[in-house]
Scaffold this motif. Sequence first.
Motif, PDB file in Angstrom:
ATOM      1  N   MET A   1       0.841  -1.178   0.000  1.00 16.38           N
ATOM      2  CA  MET A   1       0.000   0.000   0.000  1.00 16.38           C
ATOM      3  C   MET A   1       0.888   1.243   0.000  1.00 16.38           C
ATOM      4  N   ILE A   2       0.499   2.216  -0.805  1.00 12.76           N
ATOM      5  CA  ILE A   2       1.200   3.494  -0.868  1.00 12.76           C
ATOM      6  C   ILE A   2       0.403   4.514  -0.049  1.00 12.76           C
ATOM      7  N   ARG A   3       1.089   5.192   0.833  1.00 13.80           N
ATOM      8  CA  ARG A   3       0.455   6.251   1.627  1.00 13.80           C
ATOM      9  C   ARG A   3       0.937   7.601   1.104  1.00 13.80           C
ATOM     10  N   HIS A   4      -0.007   8.497   0.940  1.00 11.48           N
ATOM     11  CA  HIS A   4       0.253   9.836   0.396  1.00 11.48           C
ATOM     12  C   HIS A   4      -0.241  10.832   1.443  1.00 11.48           C
ATOM     13  N   ILE A   5       0.684  11.640   1.967  1.00 17.95           N
ATOM     14  CA  ILE A   5       0.343  12.604   3.015  1.00 17.95           C
ATOM     15  C   ILE A   5       0.857  13.976   2.586  1.00 17.95           C
ATOM     16  N   VAL A   6      -0.034  14.965   2.610  1.00 15.05           N
ATOM     17  CA  VAL A   6       0.353  16.316   2.207  1.00 15.05           C
ATOM     18  C   VAL A   6      -0.138  17.294   3.275  1.00 15.05           C
ATOM     19  N   PHE A   7       0.747  18.177   3.689  1.00 13.93           N
ATOM     20  CA  PHE A   7       0.447  19.196   4.691  1.00 13.93           C
ATOM     21  C   PHE A   7       0.365  20.557   4.011  1.00 13.93           C
ATOM     22  N   PHE A   8      -0.634  21.336   4.385  1.00 11.57           N
ATOM     23  CA  PHE A   8      -0.845  22.667   3.826  1.00 11.57           C
ATOM     24  C   PHE A   8      -1.023  23.686   4.940  1.00 11.57           C
ATOM     25  N   SER A   9      -0.594  24.909   4.667  1.00 13.92           N
ATOM     26  CA  SER A   9      -0.987  26.038   5.513  1.00 13.92           C
ATOM     27  C   SER A   9      -1.602  27.096   4.607  1.00 13.92           C
ATOM     28  N   ALA A  10      -2.584  27.780   5.117  1.00 13.50           N
ATOM     29  CA  ALA A  10      -3.239  28.850   4.366  1.00 13.50           C
ATOM     30  C   ALA A  10      -2.397  30.115   4.464  1.00 13.50           C
ATOM     31  N   ARG A  11      -2.234  30.793   3.350  1.00 15.43           N
ATOM     32  CA  ARG A  11      -1.500  32.070   3.331  1.00 15.43           C
ATOM     33  C   ARG A  11      -2.217  33.084   4.227  1.00 15.43           C
ATOM     34  N   ASP A  12      -3.539  33.130   4.120  1.00 18.05           N
ATOM     35  CA  ASP A  12      -4.391  33.994   4.939  1.00 18.05           C
ATOM     36  C   ASP A  12      -5.360  33.075   5.677  1.00 18.05           C
ATOM     37  N   LYS A  13      -5.343  33.108   6.990  1.00 18.92           N
ATOM     38  CA  LYS A  13      -6.197  32.195   7.783  1.00 18.92           C
ATOM     39  C   LYS A  13      -7.679  32.374   7.465  1.00 18.92           C
ATOM     40  N   ALA A  14      -8.055  33.516   6.916  1.00 18.68           N
ATOM     41  CA  ALA A  14      -9.449  33.727   6.509  1.00 18.68           C
ATOM     42  C   ALA A  14      -9.824  32.803   5.347  1.00 18.68           C
ATOM     43  N   ASP A  15      -8.819  32.272   4.637  1.00 25.61           N
ATOM     44  CA  ASP A  15      -9.056  31.371   3.508  1.00 25.61           C
ATOM     45  C   ASP A  15      -8.956  29.896   3.882  1.00 25.61           C
ATOM     46  N   LEU A  16      -8.818  29.598   5.152  1.00 26.61           N
ATOM     47  CA  LEU A  16      -8.627  28.210   5.582  1.00 26.61           C
ATOM     48  C   LEU A  16      -9.752  27.297   5.094  1.00 26.61           C
ATOM     49  N   ALA A  17     -10.987  27.717   5.224  1.00 26.93           N
ATOM     50  CA  ALA A  17     -12.115  26.886   4.779  1.00 26.93           C
ATOM     51  C   ALA A  17     -12.070  26.678   3.270  1.00 26.93           C
ATOM     52  N   ARG A  18     -11.657  27.688   2.524  1.00 20.25           N
ATOM     53  CA  ARG A  18     -11.553  27.547   1.065  1.00 20.25           C
ATOM     54  C   ARG A  18     -10.460  26.553   0.687  1.00 20.25           C
TER      55      ARG A  18
END
Length: 96
Positions: free
Chosen positions: A1-18
């Motif tokens: 099994m291949i596991r794919h994990i990606v971490f992101f941060s929002a440039r503007d926290k107001a865009d987190l939901a987007r």
Amino acid sequence: MIRHIVFFSARDKADLARVRDGLKALGEIAHHDRFEVCENGRVDPMGNDVDVVVYAEFASWEALAAYKADPIYARTTAAVRPLRELRLSADFESTI
């Protein structure tokens, strides 16, 4: 099994939901066996720079390649890239 994990941060926290909701579109791609998009719980006192985690499992490297080649992947990348600051990715073969 291949596991794919990606971490992101929002440039503007107001865009987190987007960012989160935009990444959920990747779940429409048929090549994964498991797929999740979750906000970081921020329970670790160090390193809370990550806002959103994408986690997916694939039967093979070929399935992961097909996932990344899907047009939904390209559209999602184009929509989320301007909203994100950090993106760290890891793909590995698991024996569990």
